[in-house]
Motif scaffolding. Structure first.
Motif, mmCIF file in Angstrom:
data_model
loop_
_atom_site.group_PDB
_atom_site.id
_atom_site.type_symbol
_atom_site.label_atom_id
_atom_site.label_comp_id
_atom_site.label_asym_id
_atom_site.label_seq_id
_atom_site.Cartn_x
_atom_site.Cartn_y
_atom_site.Cartn_z
ATOM 1 N N ASP A 375 23.771 138.986 23.349
ATOM 2 C CA ASP A 375 24.739 138.484 24.325
ATOM 3 C C ASP A 375 24.751 139.457 25.492
ATOM 4 O O ASP A 375 24.007 140.428 25.520
ATOM 5 N N ARG A 376 25.611 139.220 26.451
ATOM 6 C CA ARG A 376 25.583 140.028 27.669
ATOM 7 C C ARG A 376 25.996 141.478 27.436
ATOM 8 O O ARG A 376 25.726 142.350 28.260
ATOM 9 N N ASP A 377 26.657 141.755 26.311
ATOM 10 C CA ASP A 377 27.141 143.111 26.058
ATOM 11 C C ASP A 377 26.223 143.938 25.165
ATOM 12 O O ASP A 377 26.463 145.123 24.950
ATOM 13 N N HIS A 378 25.180 143.315 24.617
ATOM 14 C CA HIS A 378 24.326 144.023 23.674
ATOM 15 C C HIS A 378 22.850 143.812 24.007
ATOM 16 O O HIS A 378 22.423 142.683 24.263
ATOM 17 N N TRP A 379 22.107 144.916 23.962
ATOM 18 C CA TRP A 379 20.648 144.863 24.133
ATOM 19 C C TRP A 379 20.036 144.760 22.744
ATOM 20 O O TRP A 379 20.376 145.528 21.838
ATOM 21 N N VAL A 380 19.122 143.818 22.558
ATOM 22 C CA VAL A 380 18.544 143.569 21.239
ATOM 23 C C VAL A 380 17.022 143.482 21.357
ATOM 24 O O VAL A 380 16.483 142.835 22.259
ATOM 25 N N ALA A 381 16.328 144.139 20.436
ATOM 26 C CA ALA A 381 14.873 144.083 20.361
ATOM 27 C C ALA A 381 14.458 143.821 18.917
ATOM 28 O O ALA A 381 15.132 144.258 17.985
ATOM 29 N N VAL A 382 13.359 143.105 18.729
ATOM 30 C CA VAL A 382 12.798 142.887 17.410
ATOM 31 C C VAL A 382 11.711 143.913 17.189
ATOM 32 O O VAL A 382 10.807 144.069 18.019
ATOM 33 N N ALA A 383 11.804 144.650 16.094
ATOM 34 C CA ALA A 383 10.823 145.710 15.818
ATOM 35 C C ALA A 383 9.449 145.113 15.595
ATOM 36 O O ALA A 383 9.300 144.056 14.955
ATOM 37 N N ASP A 384 8.445 145.784 16.109
ATOM 38 C CA ASP A 384 7.053 145.372 15.912
ATOM 39 C C ASP A 384 6.543 146.002 14.633
ATOM 40 O O ASP A 384 6.135 147.161 14.605
#
Length: 385
Positions: A375-384
């Protein structure tokens, strides 16, 4: 049989999953001479805190000079952690030997044992072979139909904090789950308990009364915190000695109070546990992946919380020990858990997320978890991976 062959054999029945019931473990142990009846136990059930209370009691009893077995699940690093004596995991050679004894009995059974039943039988066999004075025995799932509940008597039953988890097996109310766990209470046996949900406590009191036992409930108001930092915490309970432990968080003080109630029960039953043993045992207790500090620059915390109660304690710890810091959370979860509620809790304390997918057929897909967290308040990445 080699160590690798033993593990392969145990895991070969993992596909059967959890099949509650005591018939298979009873048949298996009957074929092994019912050696579990030669041992004394502290039997521990609950939703959260079982492992920490087990570790504290095992460490205290070891410090008191008793040959102390410890049976827990799951493991963190190596399978051998699941069964220990005086804090030392079973050796590869000993595990292979006991599984080699279990296998021919299990293979002749028409209704084959589950993975956990094989492990429980191996643990019973090893603890008896090594002539343990006492075994701290943690349930795997629930209590009533858990394989560990084959034991006929114990020195003390311990019920830790109770909440909603494994509802597909144990029921969908706290009262139902409490009843399943309270069924480890044996006739006439003393019980130490975490002061839990009122519904759960009512069930525990009723079950203890039905069994003609006595119930000692931890008094959290009698915990006095003396120091508390990432290096550990010290406290006093009731009129006891000052104790220091590396287990962090207010919930661990409550778990410690439960362990101390169990110690008082053991003392009344003739076990020689001095205050010096208490102090040494608490100071020596190590229990990985429970708000465990594994790095300092930056601070890195490892925590295995896997239900809302556990995540609530984790979030409380983050707020207490790391106030004002930017929290990056590396997280993966199983799809059959109440993961949305857990993630909502984590979103209140973490700003950034790195998502992984556990190596389990029950795993929630990393992309689905990432989508929920984004969402706009959280940065999210999927681990490679």
């Amino acid at each position: 049989m080699t160590y690798e062959e033993a593990l392969d054999y145990i895991s070969s029945v993992a596909w059967q999953g959890s099949r509650p019931g005591l018939e298979r473990i009873a048949a298996l142990m009957n074929g092994l001479g019912n050696v579990q009846n030669d041992l004394k136990y502290i039997h521990i059930a609950g939703t959260n805190g079982k492992g920490s209370v087990s570790a504290l009691l095992s460490s205290v009893l070891t410090a008191a000079g008793y040959r102390t077995g410890l049976f827990t699940s799951p493991f963190i690093t190596r399978f051998n952690e699941r069964m220990q004596i005086n804090g030392v995991p079973i050796s590869d050679e000993s595990l292979a030997e006991v599984v080699e004894q279990v296998r021919p009995v299990a293979d002749t059974m028409e209704d084959k044992p589950t993975e956990f039943e094989l492990i429980t039988a191996a643990g019973f066999l090893w603890f008896a072979r090594e002539a343990c004075d006492i075994v701290v025995l943690e349930t795997g799932l629930g209590g009533r139909l858990d394989a560990t509940n084959l034991i006929q008597q114990d020195e003390c039953a311990v019920i830790t904090n109770i909440g909603l988890d494994h509802t597909e097996y144990l029921g969908d109310t706290v009262a139902q789950i409490a009843w399943e766990k309270a069924c480890i209470i044996k006739p006439g046996a003393p019980v130490a308990a975490y002061d839990s949900d009122p519904e759960a406590m009512a069930v525990l009191r009723d079950m203890t009364e039905q069994q003609g036992g006595s119930l000692s409930v931890a008094s959290f108001g009698d915990i006095v915190s003396l120091s508390d930092s990432l290096d550990g915490q010290s406290f006093r309970y009731k009129n006891g000695p000052v104790l220091t432990m590396q287990l962090l968080g207010a919930h661990q003080l409550r778990n410690a109070a439960v362990a101390l109630e169990a110690v008082e029960i053991l003392r009344r039953r003739g076990w020689n546990i001095s205050d010096a043993s208490l102090e040494a045992g608490f100071a020596a207790t190590r229990w990985p992946a429970r708000f465990e500090v594994v790095g300092r620059d930056p601070v890195v915390i490892v925590d295995g919380a896997h239900n809302p109660q556990g995540v609530e304690a984790l979030c409380d710890g983050i707020r207490h020990y790391l106030p004002g810091q930017r929290i990056v959370c590396l997280v993966g979860v199983l799809a059959d858990k109440d993961w949305r509620k857990m993630m909502d809790m984590l979103k209140e304390v973490a700003v950034d997320f790195v998502v992984v997918q556990p190596d389990s057929p029950r795993a929630l897909r990393d992309t689905e978890l990432a989508a929920y967290l984004s969402d706009r308040d959280h940065w999210v990445a999927v681990a490679d991976t």
